[in-house]
Design a protein around this motif. Structure first.
Motif, mmCIF file in Angstrom:
data_model
loop_
_atom_site.group_PDB
_atom_site.id
_atom_site.type_symbol
_atom_site.label_atom_id
_atom_site.label_comp_id
_atom_site.label_asym_id
_atom_site.label_seq_id
_atom_site.Cartn_x
_atom_site.Cartn_y
_atom_site.Cartn_z
ATOM 1 N N ASP A 62 0.769 -1.268 0.079
ATOM 2 C CA ASP A 62 0.098 0.179 -0.035
ATOM 3 C C ASP A 62 0.900 1.236 0.198
ATOM 4 N N ALA A 63 2.290 1.080 -0.340
ATOM 5 C CA ALA A 63 3.028 2.371 -0.536
ATOM 6 C C ALA A 63 2.369 3.199 -1.623
ATOM 7 N N ASP A 64 2.684 4.624 -1.661
ATOM 8 C CA ASP A 64 2.512 5.468 -2.648
ATOM 9 C C ASP A 64 3.604 5.413 -3.737
ATOM 10 N N THR A 65 4.732 4.931 -3.274
ATOM 11 C CA THR A 65 5.932 5.023 -3.787
ATOM 12 C C THR A 65 6.976 4.057 -3.575
ATOM 13 N N VAL A 66 7.230 2.971 -4.275
ATOM 14 C CA VAL A 66 8.376 2.029 -4.043
ATOM 15 C C VAL A 66 9.773 2.299 -4.924
ATOM 16 N N LEU A 67 10.797 2.471 -3.889
ATOM 17 C CA LEU A 67 11.836 3.186 -4.271
ATOM 18 C C LEU A 67 12.987 1.702 -4.174
ATOM 19 N N VAL A 68 13.644 1.277 -5.143
ATOM 20 C CA VAL A 68 14.582 0.533 -4.934
ATOM 21 C C VAL A 68 16.135 0.921 -5.147
ATOM 22 N N PRO A 69 16.913 1.162 -4.273
ATOM 23 C CA PRO A 69 18.330 1.681 -4.565
ATOM 24 C C PRO A 69 19.195 0.829 -5.212
ATOM 25 N N GLY A 70 20.303 1.257 -5.600
ATOM 26 C CA GLY A 70 21.301 0.576 -6.128
ATOM 27 C C GLY A 70 21.639 -0.746 -5.092
ATOM 28 N N THR A 71 21.965 -1.743 -6.030
ATOM 29 C CA THR A 71 22.220 -3.066 -5.034
ATOM 30 C C THR A 71 23.050 -3.794 -5.821
ATOM 31 N N HIS A 72 23.744 -4.804 -5.297
ATOM 32 C CA HIS A 72 24.727 -6.027 -5.870
ATOM 33 C C HIS A 72 23.918 -7.148 -5.601
ATOM 34 N N TYR A 73 22.562 -7.106 -5.229
ATOM 35 C CA TYR A 73 21.739 -8.447 -4.839
ATOM 36 C C TYR A 73 21.930 -9.366 -6.051
ATOM 37 N N GLN A 74 22.495 -10.421 -5.701
ATOM 38 C CA GLN A 74 22.874 -11.416 -6.772
ATOM 39 C C GLN A 74 21.744 -11.942 -7.627
ATOM 40 N N PRO A 75 20.577 -12.520 -7.071
ATOM 41 C CA PRO A 75 19.471 -12.878 -7.740
ATOM 42 C C PRO A 75 19.005 -12.206 -9.264
ATOM 43 N N ALA A 76 19.035 -10.934 -9.012
ATOM 44 C CA ALA A 76 18.790 -9.810 -10.205
ATOM 45 C C ALA A 76 19.740 -10.016 -10.940
ATOM 46 N N ARG A 77 21.000 -10.139 -10.486
ATOM 47 C CA ARG A 77 22.183 -10.471 -11.566
ATOM 48 C C ARG A 77 22.197 -11.582 -12.255
ATOM 49 N N GLU A 78 21.164 -12.426 -11.977
ATOM 50 C CA GLU A 78 21.212 -13.819 -12.653
ATOM 51 C C GLU A 78 19.736 -14.011 -13.119
ATOM 52 N N GLY A 79 18.894 -12.687 -13.551
ATOM 53 C CA GLY A 79 17.747 -12.915 -14.138
ATOM 54 C C GLY A 79 16.543 -13.249 -13.204
ATOM 55 N N ARG A 80 16.659 -13.257 -11.742
ATOM 56 C CA ARG A 80 15.591 -13.852 -11.067
ATOM 57 C C ARG A 80 15.427 -13.106 -9.822
ATOM 58 N N LEU A 81 14.742 -13.248 -8.992
ATOM 59 C CA LEU A 81 14.404 -12.528 -7.684
ATOM 60 C C LEU A 81 13.809 -13.684 -6.663
ATOM 61 N N GLU A 82 14.024 -13.665 -5.582
ATOM 62 C CA GLU A 82 13.464 -14.487 -4.229
ATOM 63 C C GLU A 82 11.938 -14.396 -4.826
ATOM 64 N N PRO A 83 11.031 -15.602 -4.273
ATOM 65 C CA PRO A 83 9.760 -15.651 -4.597
ATOM 66 C C PRO A 83 9.038 -14.467 -3.802
ATOM 67 N N ALA A 84 9.325 -14.284 -2.667
ATOM 68 C CA ALA A 84 8.752 -13.252 -1.731
ATOM 69 C C ALA A 84 8.993 -11.731 -2.337
#
Length: 311
Positions: A62-84
């Motif tokens: 229910d946020a009005d804006t979602v902001l994703v900062p820069g990250t070295h989050y490995q799943p996104a560098r492999e084309g995927r995300l954690e299910p949650a």
């Protein structure tokens, strides 16, 4: 109260989290800023310290804006995300989603950038394009506003994007105040191409800066390329080449942008008729101003004035 939910994932860029929460936090009567992570787990940052968010992914819904900062989050560098994380991003009701720097990898992994224009840090552009070919990546700009989804280039470009969002929400005067408070430019010219590590010659003693300063004092007058080049005693060809190297755009593009900015300021801060605003900004006629404003921000002068004077 407009709630901004900052999504922190492993190896988040500390500067991006700090700068965005600080800038929006200056307007505490307008924005509520919260930081979240999956299961409220501690998140290591690139600054060598760990943060402990107060919220879980439920705040994204229910946020009005979602902001994703820069990250070295490995799943996104492999084309995927954690299910949650994937579920939280794809089911949010937020009317605006934005990323800073490599946060674009997270949005792309969620499919939120498919078919859209977007940007990210120039150094990761090739990796991003190979991983997410459906995204129309433009690595030469500081940020891209595609309506409900916004992306920015690396680190300091996140400041540019935050100021753009504040300007869109509350007008130039408020955004300028935040910029002054944070001691940063209210608006930076050019794109990230001006910062890319490449063999571009430097002209410390033969800059086009004096020509730009001269032009800014005469925006209401007809200005041509030869007159600008003459201010710094250059040929038109040399002037054009050096101007683009310094600003990331052609002299004509730069002049149009300056005139649009002047017109926006006058529309917000004065009651001048549209034709007079156009004249003071150097567009000559109200019709020309309407055309340029529609091309740059997609709105008419009267609608812009009504929106931001009310804000």
């Amino acid at each position: 109260m407009h709630r901004i939910a900052v999504l922190a994932l492993e190896k988040s860029v500390a500067f991006d989290i700090g700068s965005s929460t600080h800038m929006f936090g200056r307007l505490e009567d307008s924005y509520e800023v919260v930081v979240c992570s999956p299961d409220r787990r501690p998140i290591p940052t690139t600054g060598g310290f760990t943060i402990a968010p107060d919220h879980g992914l439920e705040v994204l819904r229910d946020a009005d804006t979602v902001l994703v900062p820069g990250t070295h989050y490995q799943p996104a560098r492999e084309g995927r995300l954690e299910p949650a994380v994937l579920e939280a991003l794809t089911t949010t009701n937020a009317p605006r989603i934005m990323s800073i720097c490599t946060g674009a990898f997270v949005l792309a992994a969620a499919g939120l950038l498919d078919g859209r224009p977007a940007t990210t840090h120039w150094k990761t552009a090739d990796q991003f394009s190979a991983l997410y070919p459906k995204v129309r990546l433009n690595p030469d700009v500081l940020f891209i506003d595609d309506g409900d989804v916004l992306t920015s280039a690396g680190v300091a470009a996140g400041i540019d994007l935050c100021l753009h969002v504040i300007r869109s929400d509350h007008g130039s005067e408020v955004a300028n105040w935040v910029a002054r408070y944070c001691v940063v430019p209210a608006w930076r010219q050019g794109g990230q191409s001006q910062f890319v590590d490449r063999p571009v010659p430097s002209y410390p003693d033969t800059s086009t800066a004096l020509a730009r300063e001269w032009a800014l004092e005469r925006l209401q007058e007809p200005l041509d390329l030869a007159a600008m080049a003459a201010q710094v005693r250059m040929s038109v060809r040399t002037f054009t080449r050096r101007f683009r190297a310094e600003t990331g755009m052609s002299p004509g593009q730069w002049l149009t942008q300056q005139r649009v900015d002047r017109a926006r300021h006058l529309l917000e801060s004065t009651d001048l008729p549209i034709d007079q605003v156009a004249n003071h900004a150097g567009f000559g006629t109200g019709a020309a101003l309407r055309q340029q404003l529609a091309a740059s921000i997609g709105i008419s002068p009267s609608a812009y004035r009504q929106t931001f004077r009310s804000a």
